[in-house]
Design an enzyme around this catalytic site. Sequence first.
Site, PDB file in Angstrom:
ATOM      1  N   GLY A  13       0.822  -1.211   0.000  1.00  0.00           N
ATOM      2  CA  GLY A  13       0.000   0.000   0.000  1.00  0.00           C
ATOM      3  C   GLY A  13       0.857   1.263   0.000  1.00  0.00           C
ATOM      4  O   GLY A  13       2.087   1.201   0.016  1.00  0.00           O
ATOM      5  N   LEU A  80      -0.277  -2.195   8.968  1.00  0.00           N
ATOM      6  CA  LEU A  80      -0.864  -1.199   8.060  1.00  0.00           C
ATOM      7  C   LEU A  80      -1.960  -1.799   7.178  1.00  0.00           C
ATOM      8  O   LEU A  80      -2.689  -1.061   6.520  1.00  0.00           O
ATOM      9  CB  LEU A  80       0.231  -0.599   7.163  1.00  0.00           C
ATOM     10  CG  LEU A  80       1.484  -0.068   7.855  1.00  0.00           C
ATOM     11  CD1 LEU A  80       2.398   0.602   6.830  1.00  0.00           C
ATOM     12  CD2 LEU A  80       1.133   0.910   8.956  1.00  0.00           C
ATOM     13  N   ALA A  81      -2.060  -3.109   7.121  1.00  0.00           N
ATOM     14  CA  ALA A  81      -3.041  -3.734   6.222  1.00  0.00           C
ATOM     15  C   ALA A  81      -4.454  -3.438   6.709  1.00  0.00           C
ATOM     16  O   ALA A  81      -4.737  -3.503   7.899  1.00  0.00           O
ATOM     17  CB  ALA A  81      -2.821  -5.247   6.166  1.00  0.00           C
ATOM     18  N   SER A 125      -6.900   5.849  12.893  1.00  0.00           N
ATOM     19  CA  SER A 125      -7.293   6.867  11.914  1.00  0.00           C
ATOM     20  C   SER A 125      -8.128   7.987  12.525  1.00  0.00           C
ATOM     21  O   SER A 125      -8.946   7.763  13.428  1.00  0.00           O
ATOM     22  CB  SER A 125      -8.108   6.173  10.813  1.00  0.00           C
ATOM     23  OG  SER A 125      -8.840   7.118  10.079  1.00  0.00           O
ATOM     24  N   GLU A 127     -10.587   9.068  11.158  1.00  0.00           N
ATOM     25  CA  GLU A 127     -11.999   8.728  10.875  1.00  0.00           C
ATOM     26  C   GLU A 127     -12.721   8.277  12.148  1.00  0.00           C
ATOM     27  O   GLU A 127     -13.940   8.266  12.192  1.00  0.00           O
ATOM     28  CB  GLU A 127     -12.078   7.615   9.823  1.00  0.00           C
ATOM     29  CG  GLU A 127     -11.936   8.092   8.405  1.00  0.00           C
ATOM     30  CD  GLU A 127     -13.090   8.978   7.954  1.00  0.00           C
ATOM     31  OE1 GLU A 127     -14.223   8.491   7.897  1.00  0.00           O
ATOM     32  OE2 GLU A 127     -12.851  10.163   7.672  1.00  0.00           O
ATOM     33  N   TYR A 149     -16.064   1.725   8.283  1.00  0.00           N
ATOM     34  CA  TYR A 149     -14.595   1.778   8.371  1.00  0.00           C
ATOM     35  C   TYR A 149     -14.172   2.437   9.689  1.00  0.00           C
ATOM     36  O   TYR A 149     -13.311   1.911  10.407  1.00  0.00           O
ATOM     37  CB  TYR A 149     -14.037   2.565   7.177  1.00  0.00           C
ATOM     38  CG  TYR A 149     -12.570   2.921   7.319  1.00  0.00           C
ATOM     39  CD1 TYR A 149     -11.572   2.010   6.997  1.00  0.00           C
ATOM     40  CD2 TYR A 149     -12.188   4.182   7.795  1.00  0.00           C
ATOM     41  CE1 TYR A 149     -10.215   2.345   7.141  1.00  0.00           C
ATOM     42  CE2 TYR A 149     -10.845   4.522   7.939  1.00  0.00           C
ATOM     43  CZ  TYR A 149      -9.874   3.598   7.612  1.00  0.00           C
ATOM     44  OH  TYR A 149      -8.550   3.923   7.771  1.00  0.00           O
TER      45      TYR A 149
HETATM   46  P1  NDP Z   1      -3.720   1.310   1.166  1.00  0.00           P
HETATM   47  O1  NDP Z   1      -5.149   1.064   0.854  1.00  0.00           O
HETATM   48  O2  NDP Z   1      -2.852   2.016   0.173  1.00  0.00           O
HETATM   49  O3  NDP Z   1      -3.001  -0.086   1.514  1.00  0.00           O
HETATM   50  C1  NDP Z   1      -3.659  -1.098   2.247  1.00  0.00           C
HETATM   51  C2  NDP Z   1      -2.770  -2.318   2.313  1.00  0.00           C
HETATM   52  O4  NDP Z   1      -3.437  -3.350   3.074  1.00  0.00           O
HETATM   53  C3  NDP Z   1      -2.439  -2.946   0.952  1.00  0.00           C
HETATM   54  O5  NDP Z   1      -1.090  -3.357   0.986  1.00  0.00           O
HETATM   55  C4  NDP Z   1      -3.366  -4.161   0.916  1.00  0.00           C
HETATM   56  O6  NDP Z   1      -2.874  -5.213   0.126  1.00  0.00           O
HETATM   57  C5  NDP Z   1      -3.326  -4.587   2.367  1.00  0.00           C
HETATM   58  N1  NDP Z   1      -4.417  -5.497   2.785  1.00  0.00           N
HETATM   59  C6  NDP Z   1      -5.736  -5.238   2.755  1.00  0.00           C
HETATM   60  N2  NDP Z   1      -6.410  -6.282   3.264  1.00  0.00           N
HETATM   61  C7  NDP Z   1      -5.484  -7.222   3.624  1.00  0.00           C
HETATM   62  C8  NDP Z   1      -5.542  -8.535   4.192  1.00  0.00           C
HETATM   63  N3  NDP Z   1      -6.704  -9.094   4.519  1.00  0.00           N
HETATM   64  N4  NDP Z   1      -4.410  -9.199   4.438  1.00  0.00           N
HETATM   65  C9  NDP Z   1      -3.229  -8.645   4.120  1.00  0.00           C
HETATM   66  N5  NDP Z   1      -3.093  -7.421   3.558  1.00  0.00           N
HETATM   67  C10 NDP Z   1      -4.220  -6.729   3.314  1.00  0.00           C
HETATM   68  O7  NDP Z   1      -3.693   2.099   2.567  1.00  0.00           O
HETATM   69  P2  NDP Z   1      -2.679   3.223   3.116  1.00  0.00           P
HETATM   70  O8  NDP Z   1      -1.300   2.790   2.835  1.00  0.00           O
HETATM   71  O9  NDP Z   1      -3.145   4.556   2.707  1.00  0.00           O
HETATM   72  O10 NDP Z   1      -2.964   3.112   4.686  1.00  0.00           O
HETATM   73  C11 NDP Z   1      -2.259   2.202   5.518  1.00  0.00           C
HETATM   74  C12 NDP Z   1      -3.046   1.983   6.789  1.00  0.00           C
HETATM   75  O11 NDP Z   1      -3.216   3.219   7.486  1.00  0.00           O
HETATM   76  C13 NDP Z   1      -4.446   1.427   6.597  1.00  0.00           C
HETATM   77  O12 NDP Z   1      -4.712   0.594   7.704  1.00  0.00           O
HETATM   78  C14 NDP Z   1      -5.331   2.650   6.643  1.00  0.00           C
HETATM   79  O13 NDP Z   1      -6.642   2.306   7.037  1.00  0.00           O
HETATM   80  C15 NDP Z   1      -4.606   3.472   7.690  1.00  0.00           C
HETATM   81  N6  NDP Z   1      -4.764   4.905   7.606  1.00  0.00           N
HETATM   82  C16 NDP Z   1      -4.481   5.555   6.438  1.00  0.00           C
HETATM   83  C17 NDP Z   1      -4.548   6.914   6.371  1.00  0.00           C
HETATM   84  C18 NDP Z   1      -4.264   7.653   5.109  1.00  0.00           C
HETATM   85  O14 NDP Z   1      -4.638   8.828   5.017  1.00  0.00           O
HETATM   86  N7  NDP Z   1      -3.577   7.057   4.139  1.00  0.00           N
HETATM   87  C19 NDP Z   1      -4.919   7.722   7.563  1.00  0.00           C
HETATM   88  C20 NDP Z   1      -5.147   6.937   8.739  1.00  0.00           C
HETATM   89  C21 NDP Z   1      -5.062   5.581   8.748  1.00  0.00           C
HETATM   90  P3  NDP Z   1      -3.254  -5.370  -1.450  1.00  0.00           P
HETATM   91  O15 NDP Z   1      -2.170  -4.619  -2.180  1.00  0.00           O
HETATM   92  O16 NDP Z   1      -3.181  -6.848  -1.627  1.00  0.00           O
HETATM   93  O17 NDP Z   1      -4.616  -4.801  -1.653  1.00  0.00           O
HETATM   94  P1  GDR Z   2     -11.266   9.764   3.682  1.00  0.00           P
HETATM   95  O1  GDR Z   2     -10.545  10.050   2.275  1.00  0.00           O
HETATM   96  O2  GDR Z   2     -12.636   9.255   3.513  1.00  0.00           O
HETATM   97  O3  GDR Z   2     -11.080  10.998   4.504  1.00  0.00           O
HETATM   98  O4  GDR Z   2     -10.394   8.555   4.258  1.00  0.00           O
HETATM   99  P2  GDR Z   2     -11.113  10.348   0.807  1.00  0.00           P
HETATM  100  O5  GDR Z   2      -9.974  10.927   0.067  1.00  0.00           O
HETATM  101  O6  GDR Z   2     -11.793   9.167   0.216  1.00  0.00           O
HETATM  102  O7  GDR Z   2     -12.248  11.465   1.060  1.00  0.00           O
HETATM  103  C1  GDR Z   2     -11.954  12.730   1.630  1.00  0.00           C
HETATM  104  C2  GDR Z   2     -13.157  13.650   1.513  1.00  0.00           C
HETATM  105  O8  GDR Z   2     -13.354  13.999   0.146  1.00  0.00           O
HETATM  106  C3  GDR Z   2     -14.755  13.959  -0.138  1.00  0.00           C
HETATM  107  N1  GDR Z   2     -14.973  13.724  -1.569  1.00  0.00           N
HETATM  108  C4  GDR Z   2     -14.600  12.623  -2.258  1.00  0.00           C
HETATM  109  N2  GDR Z   2     -13.927  11.514  -1.859  1.00  0.00           N
HETATM  110  C5  GDR Z   2     -13.671  10.572  -2.808  1.00  0.00           C
HETATM  111  N3  GDR Z   2     -12.975   9.484  -2.438  1.00  0.00           N
HETATM  112  N4  GDR Z   2     -14.076  10.691  -4.103  1.00  0.00           N
HETATM  113  C6  GDR Z   2     -14.779  11.796  -4.536  1.00  0.00           C
HETATM  114  O9  GDR Z   2     -15.140  11.882  -5.700  1.00  0.00           O
HETATM  115  C7  GDR Z   2     -15.038  12.814  -3.576  1.00  0.00           C
HETATM  116  N5  GDR Z   2     -15.671  14.023  -3.632  1.00  0.00           N
HETATM  117  C8  GDR Z   2     -15.610  14.552  -2.422  1.00  0.00           C
HETATM  118  C9  GDR Z   2     -15.259  12.802   0.729  1.00  0.00           C
HETATM  119  O10 GDR Z   2     -16.688  12.885   0.870  1.00  0.00           O
HETATM  120  C10 GDR Z   2     -14.488  13.060   2.002  1.00  0.00           C
HETATM  121  O11 GDR Z   2     -15.146  13.983   2.809  1.00  0.00           O
HETATM  122  C11 GDR Z   2      -8.982   8.533   4.127  1.00  0.00           C
HETATM  123  C12 GDR Z   2      -8.562   7.050   3.995  1.00  0.00           C
HETATM  124  O12 GDR Z   2      -7.192   6.996   3.675  1.00  0.00           O
HETATM  125  C13 GDR Z   2      -8.786   6.300   5.293  1.00  0.00           C
HETATM  126  O13 GDR Z   2      -8.223   5.002   5.201  1.00  0.00           O
HETATM  127  C14 GDR Z   2      -8.092   7.089   6.418  1.00  0.00           C
HETATM  128  O14 GDR Z   2      -8.280   6.431   7.654  1.00  0.00           O
HETATM  129  C15 GDR Z   2      -8.619   8.506   6.475  1.00  0.00           C
HETATM  130  O15 GDR Z   2      -8.355   9.129   5.232  1.00  0.00           O
HETATM  131  C16 GDR Z   2      -7.945   9.325   7.567  1.00  0.00           C
END
Ligand code: NDP
Ligand code: GDR
Length: 322
Positions: A13, A80-81, A125, A127, A149
Amino acid sequence: MMTRRALITGITGQDGSYLAEFLLGKGYEVHGMVRRSSEEKFERIAHIREKVTLHQGDLLDQFSLAALLATIKPHEVYNLAAQSFVPTSWNQPVLTGEFTALGVTKMLEAIRHTAPETRFYQASSSEMFGHVRETPQRESTPFYPRSPYGVAKAYGHFITVNYRESFNLFAASGILFNHESPRRGLEFVTRKVTHGVARIRLGLDTTLRLGNLDAQRDWGFAGDYVEAMWLMLQQDKADDYVVATGETHTVKELVEIAFGRADLDWQKHVKIDPAFIRPAEVDLLIGDYDKAKKQLGWEPKVRFKELVEMMVDADIERLKRD
Ligand code: NDP
Ligand code: GDR
């Protein structure tokens, strides 16, 4: 000095790829858990593929986790998964709960029984704050998640705290606000916008369909945030930390900066599509990262405008190259 070993779940990811790079830079032996798939999609870690060791495993499979810990004997586990896309959590609430909530317990149980000295990081998160009770949000702000979520992440957070208190595990929870990068998944709003802008700029598209432009988020750079994860596991005691920039911006501001970077007028290209409006929205997030600053010595480096422009530039470059 002994080489430290780390296991990253979710290494494929966005965050996993930056964290793997960061730990390699610190001299770690880096192991990653990947799900079995009919086709390998390891694009984000292609550049470091030879430097990390990948193992098949799944957060849904308790025994695969215990076996990995017994084989690797990691000093640190970064969990992180997750099913990380909020809208999917309404379509697949049970699966989201199984990965994002119960998956944490499965990993903690594997650590408790197989490798209790391992230091554990849980990817919590902002969220979890959802319908916010306090602004800015800090570690003590009550949770009121607004999506399956967010509910699953609140479970993951509290089970981490509970295993720390019940079994004396070194289990830290990082409450990270939104963080983005050129490696962000295409469905998240920042990347959807920057990729859409690049396509319009290069004449591949004319329209970008979005949902709620008024939502406000505290957006930082993923490359900065992985350092905070590592710092949490280098402390004397495990704890919970908010990681954020302390700034909030609307989706509309994101759109204005991104289209502006490509000399485009967003009003000519953006259409509001009800399909992207969520059943329940998180209206406003802004984090207070004072504890991380004081205790970890951590601060964000990349600010909002620079982040958006970096992503637009990267998407234009990538599309031209491809
Ligand atoms: P991504 O969606 O980019 O990556 C998620 C990862 O989890 C991928 O490698 C995916 O693998 C893996 N995965 C999902 N399900 C499983 C499973 N059942 N077993 C093993 N691996 C699995 O997320 P981010 O890198 O953006 O985020 C990392 C973590 O941080 C997540 O837990 C997310 O919820 C959390 N988070 C993210 C934030 C953000 O803004 N980015 C903010 C706060 C929290 P595959 O490639 O196979 O799909
Ligand atoms: P979020 O991220 O839900 O905050 O979760 P996302 O980028 O999906 O949405 C942020 C805000 O943008 C508004 N929005 C849209 N969102 C998406 N995806 N697509 C659209 O077209 C669009 N238009 C407006 C959404 O309504 C929302 O308010 C992310 C993820 O990385 C989570 O895994 C993580 O935990 C949180 O950030 C912190």
